[in-house]
Design a protein around this motif. Sequence first.
Motif, PDB file in Angstrom:
ATOM      1  N   GLN A   1    -136.468 -59.620 -37.912  1.00  0.00           N
ATOM      2  CA  GLN A   1    -135.290 -60.479 -37.890  1.00  0.00           C
ATOM      3  C   GLN A   1    -135.641 -61.960 -38.021  1.00  0.00           C
ATOM      4  O   GLN A   1    -135.102 -62.810 -37.327  1.00  0.00           O
ATOM      5  CB  GLN A   1    -134.469 -60.241 -36.616  1.00  0.00           C
ATOM      6  CG  GLN A   1    -133.948 -58.816 -36.490  1.00  0.00           C
ATOM      7  CD  GLN A   1    -133.148 -58.588 -35.232  1.00  0.00           C
ATOM      8  OE1 GLN A   1    -133.309 -59.301 -34.248  1.00  0.00           O
ATOM      9  NE2 GLN A   1    -132.275 -57.596 -35.254  1.00  0.00           N
ATOM     10  N   GLY A   2    -136.583 -62.253 -38.932  1.00  0.00           N
ATOM     11  CA  GLY A   2    -136.931 -63.649 -39.192  1.00  0.00           C
ATOM     12  C   GLY A   2    -137.671 -64.334 -38.072  1.00  0.00           C
ATOM     13  O   GLY A   2    -137.618 -65.563 -37.954  1.00  0.00           O
ATOM     14  N   LYS A   3    -138.394 -63.552 -37.261  1.00  0.00           N
ATOM     15  CA  LYS A   3    -139.151 -64.135 -36.153  1.00  0.00           C
ATOM     16  C   LYS A   3    -140.624 -63.736 -36.264  1.00  0.00           C
ATOM     17  O   LYS A   3    -140.964 -62.695 -36.808  1.00  0.00           O
ATOM     18  CB  LYS A   3    -138.589 -63.660 -34.810  1.00  0.00           C
ATOM     19  CG  LYS A   3    -137.164 -64.130 -34.536  1.00  0.00           C
ATOM     20  CD  LYS A   3    -136.686 -63.647 -33.179  1.00  0.00           C
ATOM     21  CE  LYS A   3    -135.262 -64.118 -32.902  1.00  0.00           C
ATOM     22  NZ  LYS A   3    -134.781 -63.655 -31.577  1.00  0.00           N
ATOM     23  N   TRP A   4    -141.474 -64.622 -35.718  1.00  0.00           N
ATOM     24  CA  TRP A   4    -142.909 -64.368 -35.709  1.00  0.00           C
ATOM     25  C   TRP A   4    -143.465 -64.672 -34.330  1.00  0.00           C
ATOM     26  O   TRP A   4    -142.849 -65.414 -33.543  1.00  0.00           O
ATOM     27  CB  TRP A   4    -143.613 -65.249 -36.756  1.00  0.00           C
ATOM     28  CG  TRP A   4    -143.354 -64.797 -38.154  1.00  0.00           C
ATOM     29  CD1 TRP A   4    -144.128 -63.962 -38.910  1.00  0.00           C
ATOM     30  CD2 TRP A   4    -142.211 -65.118 -38.969  1.00  0.00           C
ATOM     31  NE1 TRP A   4    -143.550 -63.757 -40.139  1.00  0.00           N
ATOM     32  CE2 TRP A   4    -142.375 -64.450 -40.216  1.00  0.00           C
ATOM     33  CE3 TRP A   4    -141.080 -65.912 -38.801  1.00  0.00           C
ATOM     34  CZ2 TRP A   4    -141.457 -64.547 -41.246  1.00  0.00           C
ATOM     35  CZ3 TRP A   4    -140.152 -66.019 -39.822  1.00  0.00           C
ATOM     36  CH2 TRP A   4    -140.337 -65.341 -41.035  1.00  0.00           C
ATOM     37  N   ALA A   5    -144.606 -64.126 -34.029  1.00  0.00           N
ATOM     38  CA  ALA A   5    -145.226 -64.317 -32.717  1.00  0.00           C
ATOM     39  C   ALA A   5    -145.447 -65.795 -32.430  1.00  0.00           C
ATOM     40  O   ALA A   5    -145.785 -66.570 -33.328  1.00  0.00           O
ATOM     41  CB  ALA A   5    -146.546 -63.557 -32.652  1.00  0.00           C
ATOM     42  N   ALA A   6    -145.269 -66.179 -31.186  1.00  0.00           N
ATOM     43  CA  ALA A   6    -145.473 -67.573 -30.806  1.00  0.00           C
ATOM     44  C   ALA A   6    -146.950 -67.930 -30.781  1.00  0.00           C
ATOM     45  O   ALA A   6    -147.326 -69.067 -31.072  1.00  0.00           O
ATOM     46  CB  ALA A   6    -144.842 -67.841 -29.436  1.00  0.00           C
ATOM     47  N   GLU A   7    -147.800 -66.961 -30.445  1.00  0.00           N
ATOM     48  CA  GLU A   7    -149.241 -67.205 -30.363  1.00  0.00           C
ATOM     49  C   GLU A   7    -149.942 -66.537 -31.544  1.00  0.00           C
ATOM     50  O   GLU A   7    -149.770 -65.342 -31.778  1.00  0.00           O
ATOM     51  CB  GLU A   7    -149.799 -66.668 -29.048  1.00  0.00           C
ATOM     52  CG  GLU A   7    -149.309 -67.410 -27.824  1.00  0.00           C
ATOM     53  CD  GLU A   7    -149.730 -68.877 -27.835  1.00  0.00           C
ATOM     54  OE1 GLU A   7    -150.872 -69.158 -28.279  1.00  0.00           O
ATOM     55  OE2 GLU A   7    -148.932 -69.726 -27.418  1.00  0.00           O
ATOM     56  N   PRO A   8    -150.758 -67.312 -32.278  1.00  0.00           N
ATOM     57  CA  PRO A   8    -151.442 -66.745 -33.439  1.00  0.00           C
ATOM     58  C   PRO A   8    -152.795 -66.157 -33.076  1.00  0.00           C
ATOM     59  O   PRO A   8    -153.334 -66.386 -31.990  1.00  0.00           O
ATOM     60  CB  PRO A   8    -151.636 -67.966 -34.333  1.00  0.00           C
ATOM     61  CG  PRO A   8    -151.871 -69.080 -33.341  1.00  0.00           C
ATOM     62  CD  PRO A   8    -150.981 -68.765 -32.157  1.00  0.00           C
ATOM     63  N   THR A   9    -153.337 -65.407 -34.012  1.00  0.00           N
ATOM     64  CA  THR A   9    -154.738 -65.020 -33.982  1.00  0.00           C
ATOM     65  C   THR A   9    -155.423 -65.687 -35.170  1.00  0.00           C
ATOM     66  O   THR A   9    -154.768 -66.096 -36.128  1.00  0.00           O
ATOM     67  CB  THR A   9    -154.903 -63.500 -34.079  1.00  0.00           C
ATOM     68  OG1 THR A   9    -154.263 -63.035 -35.279  1.00  0.00           O
ATOM     69  CG2 THR A   9    -154.274 -62.809 -32.882  1.00  0.00           C
TER      70      THR A   9
END
Length: 410
Positions: free
Chosen positions: A219-227
Motif C-alpha cells: 500500500q505504498g509504504k516501505w520499512a522505516a529502517e533500512p538494511t
Amino acid sequence: MRGLFAAFALALTAGAAQAQAIPQWGYARSGTCDGYPRAAIETAPGLCVGLALAPPPTGLPLSKRTIRMPRSLLALPGGDLLVSDLGAWTTGRGAVWRVTPKPGGQPVIRPVLRKLDMPATLAIGPDGEVYVGEMSRISRFDPDAADPQATLTPVITGLPDNRLHDNRHPLSAFVWAADGAFLVNVGAPSDQCLPKPGWKSCPEAERQAAIWRFAPEGQGKWAAEPTVYARGLRNSLALVRTRAGTILQAENSIDVPQANWPPEELNVIEQGAHYGWPYCMGQNETAPAWRTQKVACAPYRRPVLNLPPHGAPLDLLEYRGEMFPELTGRLLVTLHGYRPTGSRILAIELDDNGLPKAGQRPRDLTPGWGAVKGKRPAGAPVGLAVAADGAIWVADDRNGAILRLAKDRR
C-alpha cells in the motif's frame, strides 16, 4: 574499450588548460534540429542536438535563470517534462518544474514544487506515482493536481544529511528492485576516507558509501529502517534496473591529480557485495591513501566495465525508443565531468541479461561537446529521458539547458 580509454587519457593532456575554467557563454545556434534550434555540438553521424531551453548565446547568470540547475528529467504522457532543479548547493532552493517544449519557440514553464532540499532523481514508481529524491528524504506527489505541493508526501526519511562543505555527496538517487523494495544511494561522507593512526578500516564505510534497501510493506509504504544492500560505493547517483532485471551502477571514483586514473566504474549490483571504496579502485588497484595499510583487494567486486577516468557518470538509461533503432537496448551514460573525459554521452551495448558485452568500444554520441569560446560551453549532461517519439532529452545543469537529441533529417 581499451582504445576509448586510451583516447580519453591522451585528450586529458591536450585539453587540460581548456578544462580549468567554466565558460560563461551559452550555446550558439545554427539552423534547426528536428524543429528545434540546432546547438553547436558535434554528434555521432545521423544525430543532432536541439535546444529546448537554454540561456542566450551570451550566457545568463545563475540568479537570472528560471530553471537554475536542471538535474533530472521525467517524460510525461502528452509530451511535457518534469524537471528537478537543484537551485543551488544549499537547502530550500530546489524546485520541480513542468516544461511544455515548443519547437521553434520558448517552452512553457510552470512551477510544481518549491523550497526543496537539493532535489535530484525523478521517477515513476511501480505504483504509477511520481517520486522525487531530496537530500535526506524521498517523497511522492501528483504533478497533475491543482496544488501539487499539497500532495507532497514523504515515504523514505532519515537519509544522511550530507551537507556540502561538511561532507561531499548529499544527493539521493534510487531505483526499485524486482520485489518493490527501494534501493537508495547513500553517498560517502568524504572523498577518500583518509586513514588515521590506528585505523585498519574506514568507519565511514560501515553504513554509508552504500546502497540501502527499504523493504516494501504494501500500500505504498516501505520499512522505516533500512538494511545495507551493497557497500563500498562512493557515490551511486547513476542507477538503473534494466529490462532484464539487472541493477547497474556507474561509480564516481576518488578525486586525484592523475589524469588517467582511477577509472570510473560500471558495476553490476548484487545484494551483499562490497565494491571496494575507499580501499580499492578500478580493477582492484589499491587506493593511494590506503597503500600503507596493506589492504587486500581480492575480496572486493570488480567493475564489469571501466569508464573514462574523472568522467563523472551521473545517469544511466536503457534506451527503448523508436527514433534510434540502432540504440535499442543500449545503455546510455552521461559523463558530467569538467575534465576532457566528461561532456559526453556514451552508448554501451548490453546482452540479453542486461550486462555490458565484453570487448566492446562504447559509442560516443557527442564527441564534440568541449568548450569552444563563442560556440558552446563545456557540456555538463546529467539526467536523461526518452520521449514518446524516441527522442533523447538531456539536462545540462551547469549551463542551465535542456537539450534534445534527435535524428538529423537534413
